[in-house]
Design an enzyme around this catalytic site. Structure first.
Site, PDB file in Angstrom:
ATOM      1  N   ASN A  52       0.668  -1.019  -0.009  1.00  5.94           N
ATOM      2  CA  ASN A  52      -0.106  -0.198   0.083  1.00  5.94           C
ATOM      3  C   ASN A  52       0.976   1.289   0.291  1.00  5.94           C
ATOM      4  O   ASN A  52       0.368   2.356   0.021  1.00  5.94           O
ATOM      5  CB  ASN A  52      -1.504  -0.085   1.474  1.00  5.94           C
ATOM      6  CG  ASN A  52      -0.109  -0.474   2.642  1.00  5.94           C
ATOM      7  OD1 ASN A  52       0.796  -1.111   2.700  1.00  5.94           O
ATOM      8  ND2 ASN A  52      -0.976   0.683   3.643  1.00  5.94           N
ATOM      9  N   SER A 179      17.186  -6.871   3.495  1.00  8.89           N
ATOM     10  CA  SER A 179      18.002  -5.447   3.545  1.00  8.89           C
ATOM     11  C   SER A 179      20.120  -5.927   3.765  1.00  8.89           C
ATOM     12  O   SER A 179      20.655  -7.394   4.218  1.00  8.89           O
ATOM     13  CB  SER A 179      17.970  -4.786   4.736  1.00  8.89           C
ATOM     14  OG  SER A 179      18.401  -3.857   5.673  1.00  8.89           O
ATOM     15  N   TYR A 204      16.157  -5.088  14.491  1.00  7.75           N
ATOM     16  CA  TYR A 204      15.505  -4.846  12.925  1.00  7.75           C
ATOM     17  C   TYR A 204      16.745  -5.618  11.674  1.00  7.75           C
ATOM     18  O   TYR A 204      16.151  -6.717  10.990  1.00  7.75           O
ATOM     19  CB  TYR A 204      15.940  -3.585  12.157  1.00  7.75           C
ATOM     20  CG  TYR A 204      15.968  -3.618  10.899  1.00  7.75           C
ATOM     21  CD1 TYR A 204      14.326  -3.962  10.554  1.00  7.75           C
ATOM     22  CD2 TYR A 204      16.834  -3.423   9.884  1.00  7.75           C
ATOM     23  CE1 TYR A 204      14.238  -3.605   8.979  1.00  7.75           C
ATOM     24  CE2 TYR A 204      16.208  -3.326   8.942  1.00  7.75           C
ATOM     25  CZ  TYR A 204      15.290  -3.195   7.642  1.00  7.75           C
ATOM     26  OH  TYR A 204      14.959  -2.650   6.407  1.00  7.75           O
TER      27      TYR A 204
END
Length: 320
Positions: A52, A179, A204
């Protein structure tokens, strides 16, 4: 004295002039590689999680232009429908559909998969794109640390639930958005959910390393099925992914010139999803639409196998 002032004035003028002249070259370098494939996707069904906004939305836009039926799977259905409506209007492709999927809740993941399998007979590309970053300590509905739960475990379960449909529609592709941060990650089996110690930045990194290891083990297990699995680093992208950190949000605004746009950041996701030369390539890691270096921890097969086993145990599934 006058010569000194003239020299200083000349230097002061030359810096902005240099930046003005160099700006297009800097931007070109920052933008990185572009997907040059012209592949069409008529008759293909794609799921993109978290599409989105950001690179997920740009990936959806590109694949819709290529003629794919695109399922935008997001937690916020209002934003997902707004994105789908925008893409339908822009591309003329009416086969862009918004569906509810909350990767922080295994019940929602199972409901999404059940509905999808009942409504759609085909699936050719699964792009595990959604992610959270730098969250304050919190847990998912199932008690998993949020970043590990959403970025790794949620996509692990989703892939498990949809894999047979991918195999039936092979050749098919699984694309996991990881990443460069995986270089700073470790799989802390003794404290996977950060209950003993928690650092939002390291958490993360750990979750992005999990993406790489999951891709590696998944590709090994899928040998001979014509379903490929690859991971990628999208680059440093100007998006709302850093919204949980005030400092990072300000830094992103200040240095936005040196960050990729979402469209630029989506290029490697698109490349992994459509490039003809990757049809039989699997278990690899890409950046800027080319193979990239994986950290030693990201190449540790024993850790990958153990993470697979632990993930299955946490999710209550058997995936042999």
């Amino acid at each position: 004295m006058l010569n000194c002032w003239e020299a200083a004035l000349g230097a002061a003028v030359s810096v902005p002039v240099f930046l003005f002249v160099a700006a297009p070259y800097i931007r070109r370098y920052v933008a990185g590689g572009r997907c040059k494939s012209t592949a069409r996707l008529e008759g293909k069904v794609v799921i993109i999680t978290g599409a989105n906004t950001g690179i997920g939305k740009e990936t959806a836009r590109d694949l819709a232009r290529r003629g794919a039926r695109v399922i935008i799977a997001c937690r916020d259905t209002a934003k997902a429908e707004a994105a789908a409506s925008e893409i339908r209007a822009e591309t003329g492709n009416q086969e862009v559909i918004a569906k509810k999927l909350d990767l922080a809740d295994t019940k929602s993941i199972r409901e999404f998969a059940e509905r999808f399998l009942a409504e759609e007979k085909e699936l050719h590309i699964l792009i595990n794109n959604a992610g959270v970053m730098l969250c304050p300590y919190s847990k998912t509905a199932d008690g998993f640390e949020m970043q590990l739960g959403v970025n790794h475990l949620g996509h692990f379960l989703l892939t498990f639930l949809l894999l047979e449909r991918l195999k039936q529609c092979a050749p098919a592709r699984i694309v996991n958005v990881s990443s460069l941060a995986h270089h700073g990650g470790r799989i802390r089996f003794h404290d996977l959910h950060g209950e003993k110690s928690y650092n939002r930045g390291l958490a993360y990194c750990h979750s992005k390393l999990a993406n790489v290891l999951f891709t590696r083990e998944l590709a090994r297990r899928l040998q001979g099925t014509k379903v490929t699995a690859n991971a990628l680093h999208p680059g440093s992208v100007y998006s709302d992914l850093v919204r949980h950190s005030t400092v990072m949000t300000w830094l992103w605004k200040i240095f936005s010139f040196f960050l990729k746009t979402p469209c630029e950041g989506a290029q490697t996701s698109i490349y992994c999803a459509v490039a003809e030369e990757l049809e039989s390539v699997t278990g690899q890691y890409f950046s800027d639409c080319q193979p990239a270096y994986v950290s030693p921890r990201g190449r540790d097969d024993e850790t990958a196998k153990k993470l697979w086993s632990v993930s299955c145990e946490l999710l209550g599934i058997q995936w042999d």
